[in-house]
Design an enzyme around this catalytic site. Structure first.
Site, PDB file in Angstrom:
ATOM      1  N   LYS A 142      14.929   6.793   3.226  1.00 35.31           N
ATOM      2  CA  LYS A 142      15.726   5.864   4.052  1.00 35.31           C
ATOM      3  C   LYS A 142      17.205   5.958   3.671  1.00 35.31           C
ATOM      4  O   LYS A 142      18.082   5.920   4.532  1.00 35.31           O
ATOM      5  CB  LYS A 142      15.226   4.424   3.911  1.00 35.31           C
ATOM      6  CG  LYS A 142      13.805   4.167   4.395  1.00 35.31           C
ATOM      7  CD  LYS A 142      13.505   4.685   5.793  1.00 35.31           C
ATOM      8  CE  LYS A 142      14.035   3.834   6.920  1.00 35.31           C
ATOM      9  NZ  LYS A 142      13.563   4.350   8.247  1.00 35.31           N
ATOM     10  N   ILE A 167       8.130  -2.744  15.654  1.00 33.17           N
ATOM     11  CA  ILE A 167       9.464  -3.279  15.960  1.00 33.17           C
ATOM     12  C   ILE A 167       9.932  -2.730  17.308  1.00 33.17           C
ATOM     13  O   ILE A 167      10.526  -3.446  18.122  1.00 33.17           O
ATOM     14  CB  ILE A 167      10.448  -2.922  14.830  1.00 33.17           C
ATOM     15  CG1 ILE A 167       9.997  -3.578  13.516  1.00 33.17           C
ATOM     16  CG2 ILE A 167      11.871  -3.360  15.193  1.00 33.17           C
ATOM     17  CD1 ILE A 167      10.704  -3.077  12.270  1.00 33.17           C
ATOM     18  N   GLY A 168       9.623  -1.436  17.542  1.00 36.77           N
ATOM     19  CA  GLY A 168      10.063  -0.786  18.774  1.00 36.77           C
ATOM     20  C   GLY A 168       9.567  -1.500  20.023  1.00 36.77           C
ATOM     21  O   GLY A 168      10.317  -1.687  20.988  1.00 36.77           O
ATOM     22  N   ARG A 215       9.381 -11.572  -1.770  1.00 40.73           N
ATOM     23  CA  ARG A 215       9.918 -10.736  -0.695  1.00 40.73           C
ATOM     24  C   ARG A 215      10.617 -11.651   0.306  1.00 40.73           C
ATOM     25  O   ARG A 215      10.362 -12.854   0.358  1.00 40.73           O
ATOM     26  CB  ARG A 215       8.796  -9.980   0.044  1.00 40.73           C
ATOM     27  CG  ARG A 215       8.001  -9.004  -0.832  1.00 40.73           C
ATOM     28  CD  ARG A 215       8.819  -7.782  -1.218  1.00 40.73           C
ATOM     29  NE  ARG A 215       8.047  -6.832  -2.006  1.00 40.73           N
ATOM     30  CZ  ARG A 215       7.937  -6.850  -3.330  1.00 40.73           C
ATOM     31  NH1 ARG A 215       8.533  -7.809  -4.036  1.00 40.73           N
ATOM     32  NH2 ARG A 215       7.243  -5.935  -3.963  1.00 40.73           N
ATOM     33  N   GLY A 270       9.551   3.936  19.545  1.00 39.76           N
ATOM     34  CA  GLY A 270       9.591   2.720  20.378  1.00 39.76           C
ATOM     35  C   GLY A 270       8.228   2.173  20.749  1.00 39.76           C
ATOM     36  O   GLY A 270       8.129   1.074  21.301  1.00 39.76           O
ATOM     37  N   TYR A 280       9.757   6.917  -0.218  1.00 35.49           N
ATOM     38  CA  TYR A 280      10.108   6.294   1.069  1.00 35.49           C
ATOM     39  C   TYR A 280      11.544   5.780   1.032  1.00 35.49           C
ATOM     40  O   TYR A 280      12.348   6.057   1.936  1.00 35.49           O
ATOM     41  CB  TYR A 280       9.133   5.146   1.376  1.00 35.49           C
ATOM     42  CG  TYR A 280       9.589   4.244   2.503  1.00 35.49           C
ATOM     43  CD1 TYR A 280       9.612   4.692   3.814  1.00 35.49           C
ATOM     44  CD2 TYR A 280      10.022   2.931   2.246  1.00 35.49           C
ATOM     45  CE1 TYR A 280      10.048   3.872   4.849  1.00 35.49           C
ATOM     46  CE2 TYR A 280      10.439   2.102   3.270  1.00 35.49           C
ATOM     47  CZ  TYR A 280      10.457   2.579   4.575  1.00 35.49           C
ATOM     48  OH  TYR A 280      10.896   1.772   5.593  1.00 35.49           O
ATOM     49  N   GLU A 329       7.836   7.490   8.867  1.00 35.24           N
ATOM     50  CA  GLU A 329       6.667   7.197   8.039  1.00 35.24           C
ATOM     51  C   GLU A 329       7.083   6.059   7.125  1.00 35.24           C
ATOM     52  O   GLU A 329       8.177   6.096   6.546  1.00 35.24           O
ATOM     53  CB  GLU A 329       6.273   8.424   7.215  1.00 35.24           C
ATOM     54  CG  GLU A 329       5.789   9.603   8.038  1.00 35.24           C
ATOM     55  CD  GLU A 329       4.435   9.348   8.704  1.00 35.24           C
ATOM     56  OE1 GLU A 329       3.776   8.341   8.372  1.00 35.24           O
ATOM     57  OE2 GLU A 329       4.050  10.155   9.563  1.00 35.24           O
TER      58      GLU A 329
HETATM   59  N1  LIG Z   1       8.133  -3.100   9.356  1.00 40.33           N
HETATM   60  C1  LIG Z   1       8.892  -3.303   8.287  1.00 40.33           C
HETATM   61  O1  LIG Z   1       8.637  -4.213   7.480  1.00 40.33           O
HETATM   62  C2  LIG Z   1      10.115  -2.461   8.051  1.00 40.33           C
HETATM   63  C3  LIG Z   1      10.932  -2.777   6.952  1.00 40.33           C
HETATM   64  C4  LIG Z   1      12.043  -1.984   6.679  1.00 40.33           C
HETATM   65  C5  LIG Z   1      12.345  -0.924   7.517  1.00 40.33           C
HETATM   66  N2  LIG Z   1      11.536  -0.632   8.563  1.00 40.33           N
HETATM   67  C6  LIG Z   1      11.877   0.524   9.399  1.00 40.33           C
HETATM   68  O2  LIG Z   1      11.803   0.165  10.766  1.00 40.33           O
HETATM   69  C7  LIG Z   1      11.370   1.280  11.540  1.00 40.33           C
HETATM   70  C8  LIG Z   1      10.225   0.873  12.437  1.00 40.33           C
HETATM   71  O3  LIG Z   1       9.186   0.338  11.640  1.00 40.33           O
HETATM   72  P1  LIG Z   1       7.857  -0.284  12.267  1.00 40.33           P
HETATM   73  O4  LIG Z   1       7.411  -1.344  11.338  1.00 40.33           O
HETATM   74  O5  LIG Z   1       8.048  -0.594  13.698  1.00 40.33           O
HETATM   75  O6  LIG Z   1       6.866   0.948  12.078  1.00 40.33           O
HETATM   76  P2  LIG Z   1       5.629   1.421  12.968  1.00 40.33           P
HETATM   77  O7  LIG Z   1       4.848   2.311  12.064  1.00 40.33           O
HETATM   78  O8  LIG Z   1       4.941   0.288  13.630  1.00 40.33           O
HETATM   79  O9  LIG Z   1       6.320   2.278  14.104  1.00 40.33           O
HETATM   80  C9  LIG Z   1       6.819   3.563  13.898  1.00 40.33           C
HETATM   81  C10 LIG Z   1       6.644   4.324  15.187  1.00 40.33           C
HETATM   82  O10 LIG Z   1       7.156   5.647  14.969  1.00 40.33           O
HETATM   83  C11 LIG Z   1       6.240   6.560  15.539  1.00 40.33           C
HETATM   84  N3  LIG Z   1       6.351   7.826  14.835  1.00 40.33           N
HETATM   85  C12 LIG Z   1       5.984   8.092  13.541  1.00 40.33           C
HETATM   86  N4  LIG Z   1       6.209   9.380  13.268  1.00 40.33           N
HETATM   87  C13 LIG Z   1       6.728   9.924  14.395  1.00 40.33           C
HETATM   88  C14 LIG Z   1       7.141  11.222  14.738  1.00 40.33           C
HETATM   89  N5  LIG Z   1       7.065  12.241  13.865  1.00 40.33           N
HETATM   90  N6  LIG Z   1       7.627  11.453  15.982  1.00 40.33           N
HETATM   91  C15 LIG Z   1       7.701  10.431  16.880  1.00 40.33           C
HETATM   92  N7  LIG Z   1       7.302   9.183  16.614  1.00 40.33           N
HETATM   93  C16 LIG Z   1       6.824   8.931  15.386  1.00 40.33           C
HETATM   94  C17 LIG Z   1       4.881   5.933  15.367  1.00 40.33           C
HETATM   95  O11 LIG Z   1       3.913   6.460  16.259  1.00 40.33           O
HETATM   96  C18 LIG Z   1       5.179   4.474  15.600  1.00 40.33           C
HETATM   97  O12 LIG Z   1       5.006   4.130  16.956  1.00 40.33           O
HETATM   98  C19 LIG Z   1      11.044   2.392  10.541  1.00 40.33           C
HETATM   99  O13 LIG Z   1      12.145   3.269  10.497  1.00 40.33           O
HETATM  100  C20 LIG Z   1      10.900   1.676   9.219  1.00 40.33           C
HETATM  101  O14 LIG Z   1      11.266   2.516   8.126  1.00 40.33           O
HETATM  102  C21 LIG Z   1      10.414  -1.372   8.856  1.00 40.33           C
END
Ligand SMILES: NC(=O)c1ccc[n+]([C@@H]2O[C@H](COP(=O)([O-])OP(=O)(O)OC[C@H]3O[C@@H](n4cnc5c(N)ncnc54)[C@H](O)[C@@H]3O)[C@@H](O)[C@H]2O)c1
Length: 377
Positions: free
Chosen positions: A192, A14-15, A256, A10, A188, A83
């Site tokens: 997922k 996105i969080g 994309r 979070g 990756y 990740e």
């Molecule tokens: N951003 C995109 O374009 C996108 C696209 C498709 C899917 N997603 C999915 O959305 C989700 C969020 O993506 P985002 O872009 O906000 O990524 P982000 O990297 O900004 O955020 C991920 C968060 O998870 C935390 N994190 C990572 N490993 C951790 C662990 N072992 N324990 C606790 N916290 C941990 C990080 O510190 C970070 O705050 C992910 O599951 C990603 O696969 C994102």
């Protein structure tokens, strides 16, 4: 008392947007995040300030005691922690599996054994990457097709477009539906999909509603500018600010579906507020295909770039050529449609970038790591 929502990851891109929306909707929010240095930079723990009104648990989703602590009294889980670097996942395979898959299994393991379990709804952030190339139409066969991932030899010939697997004819990309074929083309993406399968089996077994949301390419204010392994617009914006050229992979015509983070956070909020007892899997995107060259040019214009984007014909193994979302299931399940246009979203992103310190450009380092392993050319 209002329901308590746990948002893993979070503190991420996105969080953070989601947490603000959940709080504004009157929900109680707890975040579990390890402030990963790759995403947040070093010493993030000293700098991080949780949004007012939210509770922050500094911990790791791969650690049982952290997960147990974070899940106490929780009603809804939104699982975002992951990740997320497609290229990096091809050589840090064990880490990607542990953080993305093993941790999801751990969360369900803890939930299944929790005394006084209150979680009734589980929302997973999945990815369009589970489709690989997604859906295409073959004019010669007059059929819906799912081309296999492009192999290194094809990419090395600079033969970029996937071809019909039946007649090798030319293909046209279609909006991809949730019931289209799943063909992960990177580690990756495989993690997922494994997360998705776990949720679809373990959530109903524990009597929970669930929603699997397959995000397209999310961009916007607050995305990590430090992580060189993900986020094409972050990479472009840093290079523009440093006066460097924008090297566009392949021929720049790969497309994309770019969706603004505000629209994504609205979709997740809707999944929290409307639990789907029978479970749903829905795409979250803009529903529009945009070429990488077009978005690079638009960003370059908005940010006043000194050097125009140029095609460099480089490539990465595991990259797809085209994918954009069919959004009818999102609308039918949650009544949500994207609202932020690409022009407006990019302007908001560019304005925010201008307020941030300029990070080091690490694109060459990330690409070199792939080249060394024969995963890029
Ligand atoms: N951003 C995109 O374009 C996108 C696209 C498709 C899917 N997603 C999915 O959305 C989700 C969020 O993506 P985002 O872009 O906000 O990524 P982000 O990297 O900004 O955020 C991920 C968060 O998870 C935390 N994190 C990572 N490993 C951790 C662990 N072992 N324990 C606790 N916290 C941990 C990080 O510190 C970070 O705050 C992910 O599951 C990603 O696969 C994102």
């Amino acid at each position: 008392m209002s329901q308590l929502v746990l948002v893993t990851g979070g503190a991420g891109f996105i969080g953070t947007h989601l947490v603000h929306k959940l709080l504004a909707a009157g929900l109680r929010v707890r975040v579990l995040d390890n402030l990963s240095p790759q995403i947040h930079g070093e010493d993030a723990r000293l700098r991080y300030v949780p949004p007012a009104g939210s509770e922050f648990v500094y911990g790791d989703v791969t650690c049982r005691s952290d997960v147990e602590r974070a899940l106490e009294q929780v009603n809804t889980v939104v699982h975002l922690a992951a990740e997320t670097g497609t290229g990096q996942s091809m050589y840090e395979i064990e880490r990607y599996y542990r953080v993305n898959v093993q941790a999801t299994a751990l969360i369900f393991d803890v939930l299944s054994n929790q005394q006084d379990r209150r979680v009734g709804n589980f929302v997973l952030a999945s990815s369009r990457s589970v489709y690989g190339e997604g859906a295409y139409h073959c004019g010669s066969c007059a059929a819906r097709r799912y081309p296999l991932p492009r192999q290194q030899a094809q990419l090395a010939r600079h033969d970029w477009e996937p071809r019909c697997e039946a007649c090798t004819g030319a293909l046209e990309a279609l909006p991809t539906r949730e019931d289209d074929r799943l063909q992960p083309a990177s580690v990756y993406a495989a993690t997922k999909l494994a997360q998705e399968e776990l949720v679809r089996v373990a959530a109903p077994a524990a009597g929970m509603a669930h929603a699997v949301l397959r995000f397209q390419n999310v961009y916007g204010e607050g995305q990590s500018l430090a992580n060189p392994y993900t986020g094409i617009l972050s990479i472009f914006s840093t290079r523009i600010r440093l006066g460097l050229s924008l090297p566009i992979f392949e021929d720049g015509q790969e497309t994309r579906d770019f969706v603004h983070v505000d629209d994504v956070a609205n979709a997740v909020l809707a999944a929290v507020i409307n639990p789907q007892t029978a479970g749903v899997t829905v795409n979250v995107g803009s529903g529009r295909a945009t070429s990488i060259m077009a978005i690079a040019q638009l960003l370059a214009r908005l940010m006043g770039a000194r050097v125009p984007p140029h095609v460099c014909h480089a490539y990465r193994v595991g990259d797809i050529r085209h994918n954009f979302a069919d959004l009818s299931a999102l609308e039918a399940s949650f009544g949500v449609t994207p609202r932020v246009s690409l022009e407006l979203g990019l302007r908001r992103f560019a304005d925010w970038v201008a307020t941030q310190p300029i990070p080091e450009d690490q694109l060459d380092k990330a690409n070199e790591e792939l080249r060394k392993r024969n995963l890029a050319g």
